[in-house]
Scaffold this motif. Structure first.
Motif, PDB file in Angstrom:
ATOM      1  N   SER A 208      27.118   6.796  46.407  1.00 57.36           N
ATOM      2  CA  SER A 208      27.832   7.601  45.667  1.00 57.36           C
ATOM      3  C   SER A 208      26.836   7.181  44.611  1.00 57.36           C
ATOM      4  CB  SER A 208      28.826   8.334  45.291  1.00 57.36           C
ATOM      5  OG  SER A 208      29.567   7.734  44.941  1.00 57.36           O
ATOM      6  N   ASP A 209      26.249   8.332  44.086  1.00 54.79           N
ATOM      7  CA  ASP A 209      25.869   8.562  42.373  1.00 54.79           C
ATOM      8  C   ASP A 209      26.556   7.955  41.397  1.00 54.79           C
ATOM      9  OD1 ASP A 209      23.370   9.317  43.604  1.00 54.79           O
ATOM     10  OD2 ASP A 209      23.621  11.184  42.707  1.00 54.79           O
ATOM     11  N   ASN A 210      27.489   8.179  41.588  1.00 51.97           N
ATOM     12  CA  ASN A 210      28.649   7.801  40.471  1.00 51.97           C
ATOM     13  C   ASN A 210      28.927   6.206  40.523  1.00 51.97           C
ATOM     14  OD1 ASN A 210      29.286   9.920  39.940  1.00 51.97           O
ATOM     15  ND2 ASN A 210      31.792  10.481  40.814  1.00 51.97           N
TER      16      ASN A 210
ATOM     17  N   LYS B 239      25.721   4.897  38.858  1.00 52.28           N
ATOM     18  CA  LYS B 239      25.581   4.648  37.649  1.00 52.28           C
ATOM     19  C   LYS B 239      26.078   3.734  36.949  1.00 52.28           C
ATOM     20  CE  LYS B 239      24.533  10.275  37.309  1.00 52.28           C
ATOM     21  NZ  LYS B 239      25.195  11.136  37.705  1.00 52.28           N
TER      22      LYS B 239
ATOM     23  N   ASP C 207      15.026   8.481  48.502  1.00 56.83           N
ATOM     24  CA  ASP C 207      16.688   8.882  47.889  1.00 56.83           C
ATOM     25  C   ASP C 207      17.222  10.638  48.049  1.00 56.83           C
ATOM     26  OD1 ASP C 207      17.907   7.179  47.276  1.00 56.83           O
ATOM     27  OD2 ASP C 207      18.187   7.353  44.793  1.00 56.83           O
TER      28      ASP C 207
ATOM     29  N   LYS D 225      19.636   9.546  49.944  1.00 54.70           N
ATOM     30  CA  LYS D 225      20.475   9.240  49.192  1.00 54.70           C
ATOM     31  C   LYS D 225      20.877   7.992  49.700  1.00 54.70           C
ATOM     32  CE  LYS D 225      22.620  13.187  47.968  1.00 54.70           C
ATOM     33  NZ  LYS D 225      22.514  13.902  46.473  1.00 54.70           N
TER      34      LYS D 225
ATOM     35  N   TYR E  46      18.412   5.260  37.352  1.00 56.56           N
ATOM     36  CA  TYR E  46      18.544   4.155  38.048  1.00 56.56           C
ATOM     37  C   TYR E  46      17.710   3.031  37.244  1.00 56.56           C
ATOM     38  CZ  TYR E  46      21.058   7.565  40.989  1.00 56.56           C
ATOM     39  OH  TYR E  46      21.837   8.370  41.206  1.00 56.56           O
TER      40      TYR E  46
END
Lengths: 199, 372
Positions: free
Chosen positions: B163-165, B168, B229, B233, B305
């Protein structure tokens, strides 16, 4: 086999040793050739396998951009393909559509092989073809600057992006070289001609 | 005739000494053959084969060494939170799949650890930047052809199904600085440079201004994972070993400086922590070690990123006479002018983590070696 002084005698023994030595030299040279010189071919074969895997990974109606990693000597290779119904395909394609990674000619010999039929000949000489039974048509195109379209994609020394789409029973591999902004220089007309003449 | 008697006796027969020599020669060939067969049969791991090929190339005569292929295969690693196996990015490439622990922080830490280890392994495998691996062969040696400016080996590709979380929270730069290499008292950063280095090079404000105002920077802006992406993703990073060669510093670093990602390479040259290091008395060589990360990240920080990219480098020279500072480098040398050599082998090597992306990779590498 020994003389009075304990020396080995007999030409037979010497001959035998010479033959063994020559065979060993040939074996060592052959093995080194396989390891070192064949490396470029092995990488080209890997690239063909990779393209095959990427095409097979796509579902119906899907498309994606895949990156083809260069290797030492990769500029000497190109990607091309044939549809099922096309004539003049390499034997390795049998009766199916196929995508091939083939070695282009270099030097003076390249100038005599510029027609499309010669692609097949090049692929027959040195190429790795992967067949796609489920595809009726395979189209490989590269759009170069000034709108020129060629039916092959030259591999690069670094990274190459190829757009692969699968629609129905048609597979297309394309590359738009006219788009800027991806960090690469658009080839000059002279460079394009050079590239064309060497395929 | 006297010479001839040295080979054969008067009757033209082979003496026992000669026979022994012949047998030993044949035995030597057999040993070499067995070694080659073992090399081919898979008795060695991919890493061992890569190391062997690196050493073979580095120790081969200059005119021949470019013809010794680097048998380094790009490793493919898929880091997944369990939602997939990076099928989009690594389809058909048999990646090593590693499941990330639950929890964003723990997963991010795992990504940092794997990335740092990948950098470290790559650095070690390539001889810690001290081996001349891309010298252009006989063509360059004889002046017939010019040398490719920047050559690379892509040691690993690390794809994410996360996930993006999680992404990050990843901060590889910081991990390299704070964490020690397993089994060593040095941090990753110190291992890439030397024990005296504890932080990254400061970024010269002039360079940052140049980067920020340069139009090329904007056109070359990349987004991590923009290839894959958007739909899947899945992003990918590449661990890239880079070696920049003589005669190409000025122009190429200038060029590299125009892209945010590659300024890391340029920033080797302004490393304020540069130190002299003696490498082997027998060789009589010494090297200047530089490290810089952070620098480019300033530009890259616009993208969350890309801000996570990391680099470590080593600039070295293998001859004994310092002559003068290279012209055109001043922009890079403001922090700590380094004296460079005009002759002999000189080069900067680096290991970088960059997005696996045409823009990012091709802005650094003009040619790639090893196996895809």
């Amino acid at each position: 086999m020994k003389s009075k002084r304990g020396d080995f005698t007999g030409e037979g023994l010497e001959l035998l040793l010479a033959v063994i030595a020559i065979l060993l030299v040939i074996a060592v040279v052959g093995a080194l050739w396989n390891i070192f010189v064949n490396s470029e071919e092995q990488n080209a074969k890997k690239t063909a396998n990779l393209i095959e895997a990427k095409i097979n990974a796509l579902g119906e109606g899907q498309g994606n951009v895949f990156l083809v990693q260069g290797f030492s000597g990769s500029e000497n290779w190109f990607i091309t393909g044939w549809s099922k119904a096309e004539l003049g395909r390499p034997d390795a394609c049998y009766f199916d559509s196929c995508v091939c990674v083939c070695r282009k000619l270099t030097g003076a010999a390249a100038l005599t092989r510029i027609d499309e039929a010669s692609y097949a000949a090049l692929c027959k000489e040195k190429g790795f073809c992967r067949i796609f039974k489920s595809a009726d048509s395979i189209k490989v195109t590269e759009t170069r600057s000034e709108g020129a379209k060629v039916s092959y994609i030259l591999l690069k020394g670094n990274i190459l992006d190829i757009n692969i789409t699968k629609i129905g029973r048609d597979v297309s591999l394309s590359r738009d070289n006219t788009l800027l902004g991806n960090g690469e220089k658009t080839p000059s007309t002279a460079e394009q001609k050079q590239a064309l003449s060497s395929v | 005739m006297g010479d001839k008697r040295g080979i054969l006796n008067r009757k033209g027969e082979m003496t026992s000494t000669q026979l022994i020599l012949l047998i030993l020669t044949i035995a030597g060939f057999v040993v070499v053959l067995l070694f080659i067969l073992a090399f081919k049969s898979g008795s060695y791991t991919e890493d061992e084969i890569c190391k062997l090929s690196v050493l073979t190339r580095a120790t081969s005569p200059t005119a021949l060494n470019t013809y010794v292929p680097l048998k380094c295969t790009t490793k493919k690693v898929c880091l997944t939170d369990g939602s997939g196996k990076c099928e989009g990015a690594l389809a058909g490439e048999n990646p090593e799949v590693i499941k990330l622990p639950s929890g964003d922080a723990a997963a991010a830490k795992k990504i940092e650890e794997i990335s740092a280890n990948a950098m470290y392994d790559c650095w070690n495998m390539m001889g810690q930047g001290k081996l001349d691996l891309f010298n252009g062969g006989i063509g360059t040696a004889t002046g017939v052809t010019s040398q490719k400016a920047v050559s690379c080996v892509i040691c690993s590709r690390i794809a994410f199904n996360a996930s993006d979380n999680i992404i990050k929270n990843v901060d590889i730069d910081s991990y390299l600085r704070k964490n020690k290499v397993p089994g060593s008292s040095l941090t990753y950063l110190q291992s890439f440079t030397d024990a005296g280095v504890s932080s990254y090079a400061a970024v010269d404000s002039d360079i940052m201004t140049k980067i920020e105002t340069n139009n090329d920077v904007n056109t070359n802006k990349f987004t991590f994972g923009d290839v894959n992406d958007a739909n899947q993703k899945v992003g990918q990073l590449a661990v890239v070993f880079v070696q920049i060669k003589p005669g190409s510093y000025g122009g190429n670093l200038e060029k590299l400086a125009n892209t945010g990602i590659a300024v890391t390479a340029a920033s080797f040259l302004m490393a304020p922590t540069a130190t002299l290091r003696t490498v082997g008395a027998a060789a009589g060589h010494f090297y200047i070690t530089g490290i810089a990360v952070g620098g480019v990240a300033l530009y890259s920080m616009s993208n969350v990123y890309a801000g996570k990219v990391a680099a470590a480098g080593y600039c070295g020279k293998i001859t004994g006479t310092a002559i003068k500072e290279k012209e055109g480098w001043s922009v890079y040398l403001t922090s700590n002018p380094l004296k460079w050599f005009e002759s002999g082998t000189i080069g900067c090597s680096g290991v970088q983590i960059v997005p696996y992306d045409v823009k990012a990779i091709n802005s650094i590498c003009q040619s790639i070696e090893g196996s895809p």
